[in-house]
Scaffold this motif. Structure first.
Motif, PDB file in Angstrom:
ATOM      1  N   GLY A  42     -53.723  43.011  -8.569  1.00  0.00           N
ATOM      2  CA  GLY A  42     -55.129  42.978  -8.193  1.00  0.00           C
ATOM      3  C   GLY A  42     -55.406  42.113  -6.980  1.00  0.00           C
ATOM      4  O   GLY A  42     -56.545  41.995  -6.544  1.00  0.00           O
ATOM      5  N   PRO A 296     -58.182  50.242 -12.437  1.00  0.00           N
ATOM      6  CA  PRO A 296     -58.704  48.890 -12.212  1.00  0.00           C
ATOM      7  C   PRO A 296     -59.558  48.350 -13.345  1.00  0.00           C
ATOM      8  O   PRO A 296     -59.779  47.150 -13.437  1.00  0.00           O
ATOM      9  N   ARG A 322     -57.747  44.483 -12.932  1.00  0.00           N
ATOM     10  CA  ARG A 322     -57.325  44.599 -11.537  1.00  0.00           C
ATOM     11  C   ARG A 322     -58.514  44.576 -10.582  1.00  0.00           C
ATOM     12  O   ARG A 322     -58.355  44.281  -9.401  1.00  0.00           O
TER      13      ARG A 322
END
Length: 604
Positions: A42, A296, A322
């Motif tokens: 990330g 994410p 993330r």
């Protein structure tokens, strides 16, 4: 003439500035330098090679270990208007030929390939016919033979430097302790390059480890109270446990799917696609799932069994959050886990005594993390050679400081009971003897007549399990190393029994029913508390994103991340100019989605 990297970042990705070490890495690459880059998941590793690929004149080859990762990256880049493609086993012959022709003719900026591709007949010759700008080696820790994700084909990547010595190489990973870094540099022949370490901290992840008592009930309670409606991953050690856990979650009303190497290939692919494309789905998996997954909005990662090392734990928990939004790593840990890992180590095919020593150290570090009374983030970062000056305030130890106490007397009682019962019985039997719990088996064995029978009746069973678990972590007892379930004394126990060594233990919180609700839980929408109108618009934008993604056959986050939608919901832009000023809205996405988004804003 090279394009300016900051201008590329702004126009293509829609971000106003680089983060952390990104710009320094990118300018080093643009100057022709080799490098090893360590950035947390990330942290924006992909931009370190994607931006140079658009600044340099030529083709960037990205070596990636998983097809799912390639598909995600190519889909996301295509949305941005970048000329990207992949070469892997999923492509039909005609499509693969089309990609290869485009490579030769300079029609692509980035091509993702698997490491095995280097051994394919004629592939190196194909690269020789291309104008090459950069080699990017993602998940570079896979080259480490002592690592948790070792892939033999990564050892062949040294060929790139031998065959194309003038093409810069960028190796990237989120997981590598100091020995692994040295091994990456050596095996990829990066000795002349720079090493960039951006830090391992993921401050948005809350780390939490709890004693494993009734794992199924604990998991259901955790998901129901704290993670309902969110996407997450539940890791199990065995395929059988994956299947059973997924079925239990489905029966309890959760949308859950299994994933492990024993499933049919088509089933695995379909389950993975559903996880990437849907929201609120729980994937129950072995470690066969997850590396390189770009989703994410994974809000939690649960370990129902101990991972094999702190590197594996960091890598697996890093799949949460993330996008930088609050997420959690939740692990259940019990005495059986210690037994399984020690048994695996004892039965491993490792031949070198040096390597066995390294593996034992990794296991000790993992157990130390589980039993620590220090801030978990400080312990985790220290393992990777990074210091966190102050406790993080975002782990269970910081939020609910456990008490430590002098457990020498309890340790002596437990060690004596293990010795007197013959060092061959499991934890349940030893605890029954300590607590004076008579049974037909105990009476038949004569263990009710031992001097240790009933000497620990003032302590509850879960508390004795905690003592035995911590003694195993301290190396004072061996658990199940031969696979028979017994507990035996180990080195250092004599000093404890003689009173020559004190034993400090942590006091686990008393298990409660239905009251395990923590402070500071972030619910599904982080906007809800601060601005209900913005939250309603955010939910509307999410529905539009899901419909748009389904029409295009791509995961929703490829269209826009949650963070971009939140920025839109807060700002409520009324013009293309205002929309273009928001993070994550580059030129291509503004052109493609601008009118539809502005219409939604007006309706909102």
């Amino acid at each position: 003439m090279q394009r300016d990297p900051l201008e590329v970042l702004r126009t293509v990705w829609g971000y106003p500035a680089f983060r952390g070490l990104q710009e320094e890495v990118i300018r080093h690459v643009l100057d022709g330098g080799d490098a090893l880059v360590l950035m947390p998941t990330g942290g924006g590793k992909s931009l370190c090679y994607q931006v140079p690929a658009l600044c340099l004149d030529g083709l960037t080859i990205v070596i990636s270990p998983l097809i799912a990762l390639m598909q995600d990256q190519v889909a996301a880049l295509t949305q941005l208007g970048v000329r990207a493609a992949m070469l892997n086993s999923t492509l039909e012959f005609r499509e693969a030929m089309r990609v290869e022709r485009a490579m030769e003719q300079g029609e692509l900026d980035l091509v993702y390939v698997a490491p095995e591709r280097l051994k394919a007949l004629g592939f190196l010759d194909l690269l020789a016919r291309c104008r090459l700008a950069l080699f990017a080696i993602d998940e570079a820790h896979c080259v480490s033979q002592w690592g948790h994700d070792f892939r033999p084909d990564y050892l062949e990547l040294k060929l790139l430097h031998e065959r194309f010595p003038d093409v810069p190489r960028l190796a990237l990973t989120a997981t590598a302790d100091a020995p692994t870094r040295r091994e990456i540099v050596e095996r990829l022949d990066l000795g002349a390059g720079r090493v960039f370490v951006a830090g391992f901290d993921r401050p948005n992840i809350r780390y939490r480890v709890v004693p494993k008592l009734q794992p199924k009930a604990q998991l259901l309670g955790y998901l129901g109270r704290e993670q309902a409606g969110r996407s997450g991953i539940v890791y199990c050690l065995s395929r059988r446990k994956v299947e059973e856990t997924a079925a239990a979650l489905e029966e309890a009303g959760f949308d859950a799917l299994p994933y492990h190497a024993g499933l049919d290939k088509e089933v695995r692919a379909a389950n993975q696609d559903r996880f990437l494309e849907e929201e609120g789905l729980v994937m129950v998996a072995t470690i066969a799932f997850g590396m390189g997954i770009d989703k994410p909005d994974v809000r939690f990662v649960v370990h129902l069994d101990l991972p094999k090392s702190l590197e594996a734990y960091y890598q697996e928990t890093g799949r949460a959050g993330r996008d930088g939004l609050p997420s959690e790593a939740f692990m259940l840990y019990g005495l059986d886990d210690v037994a399984k890992l020690k048994s695996l180590l004892a039965r491993s095919e490792v031949q070198s005594e040096r390597q066995r020593h390294v593996e034992r150290q990794k296991l000790e570090a993992l157990l130390g993390y589980c039993e620590t009374t220090r801030c978990r983030r400080q312990v985790l970062l220290a393992y990777f050679g990074e210091e966190l000056p102050e406790p993080c305030g975002n782990c269970d130890v910081c939020l609910e400081q456990p008490a430590s106490f002098d457990g020498t007397e309890l340790a002596q009682k437990a060690l004596s009971a293990i010795y007197r019962t013959g060092q061959r019985f499991g934890a349940g039997h030893v605890i029954d003897v300590l607590r004076g719990e008579s049974s037909e088996r105990i009476e038949r064995l004569g263990h009710d007549r031992l001097s240790v029978f009933g000497i620990g009746r003032d302590l509850a069973p879960h508390a004795w399990r905690s003592v035995l678990r911590q003694l195993a972590a301290l190396g004072l007892i061996e658990v199940d190393v031969e696979g028979h379930g017994g507990i035996a004394l180990a080195g250092g126990c004599r000093a404890v029994l003689r009173g020559e060594r004190c034993v400090s233990l942590r006091r686990d919180p008393t298990p409660t029913r239905g009251s395990d609700r923590r402070k500071g839980i972030v619910r599904t929408s982080p906007l809800l508390a601060e601005d209900p109108a913005a939250d309603a618009l955010f939910q509307k934008l999410r529905r539009w994103r899901l419909e748009t993604a389904r029409m295009q056959g791509v995961p929703p986050y490829v269209i826009f991340h949650d963070t971009a939608l939140m920025a839109m919901a807060r700002a409520r832009p009324a013009s293309r100019h205002q929309l273009a000023g928001l993070p994550g809205v580059g030129a291509a996405k503004l052109e493609r989605y601008g009118d539809a988004l502005l219409e939604l804003m007006r309706e909102g």
